[in-house]
Motif scaffolding. Sequence first.
Motif, mmCIF file in Angstrom:
data_model
loop_
_atom_site.group_PDB
_atom_site.id
_atom_site.type_symbol
_atom_site.label_atom_id
_atom_site.label_comp_id
_atom_site.label_asym_id
_atom_site.label_seq_id
_atom_site.Cartn_x
_atom_site.Cartn_y
_atom_site.Cartn_z
ATOM 1 N N ARG A 60 0.866 -1.193 0.000
ATOM 2 C CA ARG A 60 0.000 0.000 0.000
ATOM 3 C C ARG A 60 0.895 1.233 0.000
ATOM 4 N N VAL B 72 -8.526 1.306 -2.384
ATOM 5 C CA VAL B 72 -9.197 1.323 -1.081
ATOM 6 C C VAL B 72 -10.327 2.354 -1.194
ATOM 7 N N GLU C 190 -12.300 4.131 0.460
ATOM 8 C CA GLU C 190 -12.561 4.569 1.827
ATOM 9 C C GLU C 190 -12.970 6.030 1.873
ATOM 10 N N GLY D 78 -12.923 -0.567 4.320
ATOM 11 C CA GLY D 78 -12.901 -0.692 5.776
ATOM 12 C C GLY D 78 -13.807 0.357 6.382
ATOM 13 N N TRP D 79 -13.648 0.632 7.656
ATOM 14 C CA TRP D 79 -14.551 1.632 8.214
ATOM 15 C C TRP D 79 -13.843 2.775 8.904
ATOM 16 N N HIS D 80 -12.572 2.608 9.262
ATOM 17 C CA HIS D 80 -11.934 3.656 10.058
ATOM 18 C C HIS D 80 -11.773 4.935 9.246
ATOM 19 N N ASP D 81 -11.061 4.793 8.131
ATOM 20 C CA ASP D 81 -10.828 5.963 7.296
ATOM 21 C C ASP D 81 -12.130 6.449 6.675
ATOM 22 N N PHE D 82 -12.966 5.493 6.322
ATOM 23 C CA PHE D 82 -14.246 5.825 5.692
ATOM 24 C C PHE D 82 -15.044 6.755 6.616
ATOM 25 N N TRP E 172 -9.463 -7.748 6.146
ATOM 26 C CA TRP E 172 -8.131 -7.443 6.682
ATOM 27 C C TRP E 172 -8.075 -7.809 8.161
ATOM 28 N N ALA F 141 -5.720 6.251 10.750
ATOM 29 C CA ALA F 141 -7.134 6.345 10.374
ATOM 30 C C ALA F 141 -8.030 6.344 11.608
HETATM 31 O O1 LIG Z 1 -8.001 1.667 5.447
HETATM 32 C C1 LIG Z 1 -8.802 0.978 6.063
HETATM 33 C C2 LIG Z 1 -9.723 1.459 7.053
HETATM 34 O O2 LIG Z 1 -10.415 0.657 7.704
HETATM 35 O O3 LIG Z 1 -9.748 2.680 7.211
#
Ligand SMILES: O=CC(=O)O
Length: 661
Positions: A238, A321, A323, A348-352, A439, A566
């Motif tokens: 990445r 990604v 996100e 994923g959800w953190h950065d999103f 992940w 993130a």
């Molecule tokens: O990049 C991944 C995330 O969950 O944010």
Amino acid sequence: MKPPHIPAYRSFLSADLLAELWQEREQVQAVEGLRIAPGLRGKFPRIETDEALQFVCELYQEVRAELNTVLENRIADRAFIDRETLACVEKNQGTPYSSPDYQTVIGKKDDAGRIVVGPLPNNAQDLKEIDIPEFLRGDQVTLFGPPDTAKMSINAMNAFNRVGSDEPAIVTELAEAAGQVPRWGADNEDSKTPIMANFLQACENLMGCFDGTLRFEDPKNGKVYQLDDQGLSKPIKRIPGLALPDGNHLLDGNPLPLHLVDFALHLWHNRSRPEALVFYVPKLENEEEAAYLKHLIDCAERHMVAMASGYEFGTIKLFIVFENPRAIFRIREMAAVLHPHFLGGSLGWHDFLASVARLFRHDPNYRIPVKADPNIVINHIRESHKILVEALAPIGAIRIGGMYGVLYEEGNPLSYQVSMVGYIRDVTTQLKRGLNGFWVAHPAFVRIGLALVEAWRRGPESVEKLVRALVTDEGEARSLLKFVFSPDAEGLDSSDPRYCRSVLAATIEVSDVIANDDPEEVRYNIFQALQYICDWLCGNGCVALPATMKTSAGEPVFVRVMDDLATTERSRWELWAEVNHGRVSHELFESLLQEELGFLKAGNDSANKRIQVSWQGDAAKWYPVAAQILRQLVTDPEPVEFATELMLPFTLDTIRKSALE
Ligand SMILES: O=CC(=O)O
Ligand SMILES: CC(=O)SCCNC(=O)CCNC(=O)[C@H](O)C(C)(C)COP(=O)(O)OP(=O)(O)OC[C@H]1O[C@@H](n2cnc3c(N)ncnc32)[C@H](O)[C@@H]1OP(=O)(O)O
């Protein structure tokens, strides 16, 4: 004075700082106009070769105008989003947040007629079937982690062979029978402090993974780490997002783009190994940005072909990604632009959630789901996963979910159980949705993840046997199995006017776990962010921070939660919204900040609150800096978009030296 090549980089590295850096950087004789931070070439002669640097600079010259346009568009689009959101706030007076009439920026057009956020009306263009290379077919159980050290790289490569002494027989049987190897998201983004030596070391470690020579002897205990003979993970690198500059490589006084330096050096040194030329690209926002990426790859591959090394066009492969809240509505468009490089994507959800919170920052009714919510993937990332699958499955592209980051405390059976319950819930939810993988943060979850996917393939009997082996408490296992065999949570129909908001998890009024302005939630976010930012400044971009979760009977249990940039961005945007919309006063924020700093400095752990990043050594010097950065992130009425805008200068050698004096 000449204008900067890419003015957007000035928000990370000021003109004064760049002028200073330019004076102290060393000229590269073979590449006109290139200067590099002192000592780097001496330390990494295999990586920073004349030819590789020549390639980096030529590639940069070919793409910089287009990159500049993309970054300028981001600035204009942010301004549009903020203006429109403020206008919506006015129009929404008296309209409940849950009403179908509640207005947001989604679907609004700018002066050029572009829909800045939201789906395009006509996104059904024919997409070509994706040709997945042989070596990447199968289940996508992906361990993430930075390749900065040889030890961690080897551990990631050998993850499949890391069999715990108490691994249940059913895990062994299923993981072996699956006939799959893990993927390794070799992360040069959110789990890494972007210190240039870390990038170059990571580049060297990855080369050693591909040629099989990487080896490490731990001076602390003499343990020798080397690559196993079989079962090795498939690394997927990445690269950093487009926003970040590199203050270590300056061309005519301008910082080179960090993603380009990382991408081009890796490509150059691995050009004869197609298996190495697979990348995750983070934080891309729409098809215009994808077009820039395509241009970058086309130019890079033209160089590769011209070198007549047998290189074939289209060798570079990409996972995107998805996100960003803009990207999630443009998956098909981005896939089309990136053909034939596009393989699929992850969500994923953190950065999103962090970037959704940024998007809706001027709407006081918007609340981000709290981090402690055990149902985030299940309830809030539902429609976005559905969109990912609907866009990618018909063309045979790979679709990957997000990261499970709740780690257990070694030797604590309850902690193991709570962590496994969450893991199994998240994984089976993602499999129900038709995702090909997910992940994980730690090797301890890799074989179990492969076993879960294999059990899912085999059917309910296997799933039940596996679940019962992992979760031995009868009550927990029973309620977990009920969840696993129930249909996925119901979502909004795509014809519902609130559908696009629900894709962005922007429909929550008050969290049922804890209110965002509850002082305990504020305190948690401060405690987490202070430790993370301090650790990041120390040079470790990823840390497992202590936290407490509950069993289904409500009993508190100690766990470790993976925190990276993130998750910290998520925390700071939550704090920013509560403070700037007046639900948490500046005084309360400041007094909790002082209390948490006091707690960290005193170092007195308690039974349910433990410190991971101790106020000692370098951390003692960085904590006050971390506190100032967090204060600015949370209280500035016009906060920086990325925390790295404030933090990046602290990755530069000269600034680090003077901060630590
Ligand atoms: O990049 C991944 C995330 O969950 O944010
Ligand atoms: C939101 C997103 O963007 S997600 C992507 C970014 N996040 C990540 O990549 C998470 C990466 N994970 C990590 O860095 C680590 O797992 C942490 C920091 C969370 C925890 O690390 P630690 O506290 O050191 O874990 P722990 O002490 O349990 O490690 C045990 C062993 O596993 C190894 N290990 C732990 N995590 C990893 C990993 N991700 N990759 C490879 N090896 C690992 C350690 O090197 C150690 O090896 P050893 O037994 O040979 O000494």
